[in-house]
Design an enzyme around this catalytic site. Structure first.
Site, PDB file in Angstrom:
ATOM      1  N   SER A   1      -3.260  -1.263   6.829  1.00 47.62           N
ATOM      2  CA  SER A   1      -3.391  -0.203   5.817  1.00 47.62           C
ATOM      3  C   SER A   1      -4.814  -0.203   5.315  1.00 47.62           C
ATOM      4  CB  SER A   1      -2.438  -0.447   4.651  1.00 47.62           C
ATOM      5  OG  SER A   1      -2.735   0.417   3.554  1.00 47.62           O
TER       6      SER A   1
ATOM      7  N   TYR B   1       0.719  -6.401  -1.533  1.00 42.30           N
ATOM      8  CA  TYR B   1       0.629  -5.483  -0.392  1.00 42.30           C
ATOM      9  C   TYR B   1      -0.797  -5.429   0.147  1.00 42.30           C
ATOM     10  CZ  TYR B   1       0.975  -1.219   2.405  1.00 42.30           C
ATOM     11  OH  TYR B   1       0.932  -0.301   3.431  1.00 42.30           O
TER      12      TYR B   1
END
Length: 256
Positions: free
Chosen positions: A148, A162
């Protein structure tokens, strides 16, 4: 040259394949002739996706809970029993968690790290026999890790575990690539920017404003994710090894 992007006849596994980017990548593989296994924890949703994708080719659902090592081992054993050779592994399964810094819980840290990093490593480890069997000179087997842009730049959100997990995926991709390339296994990654999905549904009301911060003024589409994955799984990317393609409409470039 006409077969540069072919994945026909390949055997693929896509984790987190029932929704979002995982389902999109699975569909791209299935429609282009790859026998594709998808896995996720929610059985009903997984089977519904497999049924939908089976209209375009061969898609098989195998439920699993990759958030635990036991679940990883069970799923890998199922794949190894069914397929002696594995051409493509898409490590897409992931989770996120958000909380203020002072309140961020250990459970939110461990859940995300276990699924996003630990399971990715151990599933790749357990599926190495099939990846090695499929590897051939000039036609390596493939591992594609979904990272990501949150692992590259400040996310602007309180998703601490995350962003940390996705930064770890970037490094793990490089590390595994250097170790496995001599065996004919190419490891690369994709770092998506904003793609509308279940994981990003909490941001749906801000999508129009978000476009203004993206140089292309667009959000990610299913075709963007599928096309990039197919490139990384085909002859076209044979000499790409250890890299993560940033798929974000220019967001990271715009961040400086």
């Amino acid at each position: 040259m006409k077969d540069l992007f072919s994945v026909a006849g390949k055997v693929a596994v896509v984790t987190g394949g029932s929704t979002g980017i995982g389902a999109t990548i699975a569909r791209g593989l299935v429609e282009n002739g790859a026998k594709t296994y998808i896995t996720a924890r929610k059985v009903e949703q997984l089977e519904a996706t497999a049924k939908e994708l089976s209209a375009f080719g061969e898609c098989i659902a195998i439920p699993s809970n990759l958030g635990t090592l036991e679940g990883v081992l069970d799923f890998a054993a199922a794949i190894n029993a069914l397929e002696p050779k594995l051409d493509i592994l898409i490590n897409n399964a992931g989770a996120t968690w958000g909380a203020p810094l002072e309140e961020f819980p250990e459970s939110g840290w461990d859940k995300v790290m276990d699924l996003n990093v630990k399971s990715l490593f151990f599933l790749t480890q357990q599926l190495l026999p099939g990846l090695r069997q499929a590897a051939a000179v000039g036609d390596p087997s493939r591992v594609v890790n979904i990272a990501s842009i949150n692992g590259i730049t400040h996310p602007g959100m309180n998703n601490y575990s995350y962003s940390s997990s996705k930064a770890a995926v970037l490094q793990l991709t490089r590390h595994l690539a250097a170790d496995l390339a001599p065996e004919g296994i190419n490891v690369n990654g994709i770092a998506p920017g904003y793609f509308p999905s279940k994981m990003t549904k909490h941001l749906a009301d801000f999508e129009e404003d978000m476009k203004l911060g993206i140089p292309t003024r667009t959000l990610g589409t299913p075709e963007d994710a599928a096309g990039t994955a197919i490139y990384l799984c085909s002859r076209a990317s044979n000499y790409v090894c250890g890299h993560t393609i940033v798929l974000d409409g220019g967001t990271v470039a715009n961040a400086g």
